[in-house]
Design a protein around this motif. Sequence first.
Motif, mmCIF file in Angstrom:
data_model
loop_
_atom_site.group_PDB
_atom_site.id
_atom_site.type_symbol
_atom_site.label_atom_id
_atom_site.label_comp_id
_atom_site.label_asym_id
_atom_site.label_seq_id
_atom_site.Cartn_x
_atom_site.Cartn_y
_atom_site.Cartn_z
ATOM 1 N N ILE A 20 0.823 -1.204 0.000
ATOM 2 C CA ILE A 20 0.000 0.000 0.000
ATOM 3 C C ILE A 20 0.859 1.258 0.000
ATOM 4 C CG2 ILE A 20 -1.727 1.292 1.307
ATOM 5 C CD1 ILE A 20 -2.785 -1.193 -0.140
ATOM 6 N N VAL A 21 1.970 1.223 0.731
ATOM 7 C CA VAL A 21 2.887 2.366 0.702
ATOM 8 C C VAL A 21 3.361 2.619 -0.723
ATOM 9 C CG1 VAL A 21 5.139 3.208 1.446
ATOM 10 C CG2 VAL A 21 3.643 2.066 3.088
ATOM 11 N N LEU A 22 3.761 1.550 -1.412
ATOM 12 C CA LEU A 22 4.227 1.693 -2.794
ATOM 13 C C LEU A 22 3.093 2.146 -3.713
ATOM 14 C CD1 LEU A 22 6.478 -1.487 -3.073
ATOM 15 C CD2 LEU A 22 7.238 0.901 -2.989
ATOM 16 N N GLY A 28 0.524 8.417 -6.738
ATOM 17 C CA GLY A 28 0.711 9.866 -6.750
ATOM 18 C C GLY A 28 1.562 10.326 -7.914
ATOM 19 N N LEU A 29 2.618 9.560 -8.224
ATOM 20 C CA LEU A 29 3.481 9.910 -9.353
ATOM 21 C C LEU A 29 2.727 9.787 -10.679
ATOM 22 C CD1 LEU A 29 6.925 8.255 -8.488
ATOM 23 C CD2 LEU A 29 6.384 10.692 -8.550
ATOM 24 N N ALA A 30 1.945 8.723 -10.824
ATOM 25 C CA ALA A 30 1.177 8.546 -12.059
ATOM 26 C C ALA A 30 0.163 9.674 -12.238
ATOM 27 C CB ALA A 30 0.462 7.192 -12.030
ATOM 28 N N VAL A 197 -0.713 17.673 -2.834
ATOM 29 C CA VAL A 197 0.432 18.574 -2.989
ATOM 30 C C VAL A 197 1.717 17.769 -3.114
ATOM 31 C CG1 VAL A 197 1.695 20.483 -1.957
ATOM 32 C CG2 VAL A 197 -0.771 20.359 -1.698
ATOM 33 N N SER A 198 1.837 16.709 -2.328
ATOM 34 C CA SER A 198 3.027 15.865 -2.414
ATOM 35 C C SER A 198 3.121 15.186 -3.776
ATOM 36 C CB SER A 198 3.002 14.808 -1.304
ATOM 37 O OG SER A 198 4.111 13.942 -1.399
ATOM 38 N N ALA A 199 1.987 14.740 -4.315
ATOM 39 C CA ALA A 199 1.987 14.133 -5.646
ATOM 40 C C ALA A 199 2.460 15.135 -6.693
ATOM 41 C CB ALA A 199 0.589 13.623 -5.989
ATOM 42 N N PHE A 299 8.406 9.718 -0.843
ATOM 43 C CA PHE A 299 8.225 8.305 -0.505
ATOM 44 C C PHE A 299 8.210 8.104 1.011
ATOM 45 C CE2 PHE A 299 10.210 4.177 0.510
ATOM 46 C CZ PHE A 299 9.215 3.335 0.016
ATOM 47 N N LEU A 300 9.156 8.722 1.708
ATOM 48 C CA LEU A 300 9.226 8.561 3.157
ATOM 49 C C LEU A 300 8.021 9.180 3.857
ATOM 50 C CD1 LEU A 300 13.031 9.149 3.865
ATOM 51 C CD2 LEU A 300 11.776 6.986 3.771
ATOM 52 N N LEU A 301 7.435 10.223 3.269
ATOM 53 C CA LEU A 301 6.219 10.800 3.845
ATOM 54 C C LEU A 301 5.123 9.744 3.916
ATOM 55 C CD1 LEU A 301 4.469 13.228 4.770
ATOM 56 C CD2 LEU A 301 3.964 13.632 2.345
ATOM 57 N N ARG A 302 4.959 8.986 2.847
ATOM 58 C CA ARG A 302 3.933 7.942 2.828
ATOM 59 C C ARG A 302 4.287 6.787 3.761
ATOM 60 N NH1 ARG A 302 3.979 11.132 -1.175
ATOM 61 N NH2 ARG A 302 2.134 11.555 -2.443
ATOM 62 N N VAL A 303 5.576 6.500 3.872
ATOM 63 C CA VAL A 303 6.012 5.469 4.814
ATOM 64 C C VAL A 303 5.613 5.860 6.234
ATOM 65 C CG1 VAL A 303 8.032 4.378 5.879
ATOM 66 C CG2 VAL A 303 7.921 4.622 3.399
#
Length: 312
Positions: A20-22, A28-30, A197-199, A299-303
């Motif tokens: 789920i993290v990935l 978000g990147l897509a 915003v992060s995306a 990435f670490l934000l989502r982690v």
Amino acid sequence: MIDAPSSTFFTYAPHWRWWIVLYFFFGGLAAGSYFLAAMIDVFGRREDRPLARLGYYIAFPLVSLCGVLLILDLSRPLRFWHMLIERNTFEPMFKYWSPMSIGSWALLIFGGLTFLSFVAALAEDDEMRERWPLLRRAPVPWHAARRLRPPSIVGVVIAVLGGIAGFYIASYTGVLLAVTNRPIWSDTPLLGMLFVVSAASTSAALLILLAHRFGWRMRAVHDLDRMDAWVIALELVVLVAVIISLGPVLRAWVNAWGLLLVVGVVIPGLLVPLVAAWQPRRLSLRATTSAVLVLIGGFLLRVVVVLSSEAV
């Protein structure tokens, strides 16, 4: 009895881990890459077209990967189609009251739109057409018109619809957490905004990184770099607002997760790129280095957001 600041501390975790993290990160990147590509496609200059195509090239493979990650996370992966089709009647199943059901259909629709843009970008790319002659006969009716300005009606409609779907996907992941009764997730209404915003910041960083890798020097790359600095600043403001809105629940981050948030996200992923962009005399960094830091921070934000709640 634990002196818990919120009833969410007494609920069961959904056991969302790395799949789920990935998914949150690549989704978000897509979404962000497609949204930026659509903006460049509709409003950009003719010489900016390679950057728009790059965004389309990124979006479709990543959203396809997101589908695989979600299937792998299921306890019974082979039954993934139950999210979309009713198993007894084989009719489409749409539960408007369920964010997970809405998200499944949104991801499917977004995937279809990214595929159309992906094929059109391939058919338009002269280098790709030389490598794969089959693309010269690709049935993409809006392909020829898209090479000119203004773009065709069909191309604009697909880009706009895909951009709207991408915006929804980028925010949906945060909203899904907000409606899940767990510490941090449902204790702030701002996770959807934070993930949007992060995306945007990570997607812009990825486009900048690849554009520099290819040696592109079009003005759109510079514009994207300036935009990313402002988006990173906005992300920092939203993150601070999230922290404040948590109130006493913030104690869930007074541990190693909070430390990771500071040393892995705030400092290298937000503050360092901001200083490098706005005060280059004080901190000189290559654009590619800043982009990598933003991606790692995203990435670490989502982690931190996902796993810190799961760990409670």
